[in-house]
Design an enzyme around this catalytic site. Structure first.
Site, PDB file in Angstrom:
ATOM      1  CG  ASP A 114      -1.941   1.065   1.260  1.00 51.22           C
ATOM      2  OD1 ASP A 114      -1.818   2.030   0.476  1.00 51.22           O
ATOM      3  OD2 ASP A 114      -2.879   0.961   2.072  1.00 51.22           O
ATOM      4  CG  ASP A 137      -9.887   1.591  -8.679  1.00 46.74           C
ATOM      5  OD1 ASP A 137     -10.925   2.132  -9.115  1.00 46.74           O
ATOM      6  OD2 ASP A 137      -9.820   0.379  -8.401  1.00 46.74           O
ATOM      7  CE  LYS A 141     -20.978  -0.117  -8.460  1.00 54.15           C
ATOM      8  NZ  LYS A 141     -21.299  -1.450  -7.907  1.00 54.15           N
ATOM      9  CE  LYS A 209       2.093  -3.984 -24.646  1.00 59.37           C
ATOM     10  NZ  LYS A 209       2.450  -5.404 -24.393  1.00 59.37           N
ATOM     11  CG  PHE A 210      -4.392   1.224 -18.284  1.00 52.91           C
ATOM     12  CD1 PHE A 210      -5.260   0.278 -17.764  1.00 52.91           C
ATOM     13  CD2 PHE A 210      -4.647   2.569 -18.028  1.00 52.91           C
ATOM     14  CE1 PHE A 210      -6.357   0.663 -16.998  1.00 52.91           C
ATOM     15  CE2 PHE A 210      -5.746   2.958 -17.272  1.00 52.91           C
ATOM     16  CZ  PHE A 210      -6.594   2.007 -16.755  1.00 52.91           C
ATOM     17  CD  GLU A 211      -2.130   7.787 -22.015  1.00 50.87           C
ATOM     18  OE1 GLU A 211      -2.387   8.912 -22.467  1.00 50.87           O
ATOM     19  OE2 GLU A 211      -1.053   7.503 -21.464  1.00 50.87           O
TER      20      GLU A 211
END
Length: 230
Positions: A114, A137, A141, A209-211
């Site tokens: 963490d 993240d 919600k 790759k995520f972007e």
């Protein structure tokens, strides 16, 4: 020294599972003792960056390094600074270790655990030249917004660990979170926005790759660039 309030422990991340390839397992076994930084649930000892890297140099903290693409590219292009990349995803940690070895990088260390606990208990005040929080993240919600990394209490902690003039750089592809980030960072009296609002895409932030998947899905990318006041 101004104290920083510590809220009750609320995780800012989803624990993630993933398949470990043979390459990843081998990298974790061999390279973790060399480059790894364990972050316990309740740390009791301070981290000594000079001892960890074998030199004294400006230190960059990468929160949520994923598979390590951005960390490796930025560290390779920036040998004068040291990079501590932190994540909770073991396959990502293992991949980063493998690539660090392949690239022969000496200015990268990898933390598992963490990042908020690392900041609270293991890093002293004014010890970081920069903090990068790229695509944390979004916790979309409303009832989960308390878990977001960029919120007032965490921002005060992040800022306290920056040297005067140190950089806090964020990016997200979640528009509502981007607006909340901007509002939160602007509200901190010891942070200064380097732009009128969102920053242009930071030139030295590699496209991962995520972007790229987000771009291909039609999501807008938002960058933020703040500094701690001198």
């Amino acid at each position: 020294m101004t104290s920083v309030a510590h809220p009750a422990r609320v995780r800012t991340f989803h624990p993630r599972r993933g398949r470990m390839t043979g390459r990843h397992a081998d990298a974790l076994t061999r390279l973790w003792p060399v480059y790894g930084v364990p972050i316990p649930e309740s740390p009791t000892t301070r981290l000594d960056p000079a001892a960890l890297f074998g030199r004294r140099a400006p230190l960059v903290l990468e929160i949520g390094s994923g598979m390590g693409e951005a960390t490796v590219a930025m560290a390779a292009a920036d040998p004068g600074r040291d990079y501590l990349a932190v994540d909770v995803h073991t396959p990502g940690i293992a991949n980063l270790l493998a690539v660090v070895e392949e690239r022969g990088l000496t200015n990268v260390r990898v933390g598992l655990g963490d990042a908020v606990e690392l900041l609270r208990h293991m890093l002293p005040a004014a010890s970081l030249d920069a903090v990068h929080a790229f695509f944390p993240d979004p916790w979309p919600k409303s009832r989960h917004h308390k878990r977001r990394l960029i919120q007032p209490a965490h921002v005060a902690l992040l800022r306290s660990r920056l040297v005067p003039g140190g950089a806090l750089r964020c990016a997200t592809d979640w528009a509502e979170y981007a607006e909340a980030m901007l509002e939160t960072l602007r509200a901190d009296p010891e942070l200064v926005n380097e732009h009128d609002g969102f920053a242009p895409r930071l030139a030295d932030r590699p496209l991962t790759k995520f972007e790229q998947r987000g771009v291909e899905a039609g999501r807008e990318i938002f960058d933020l660039a703040f500094r701690r006041r001198h």
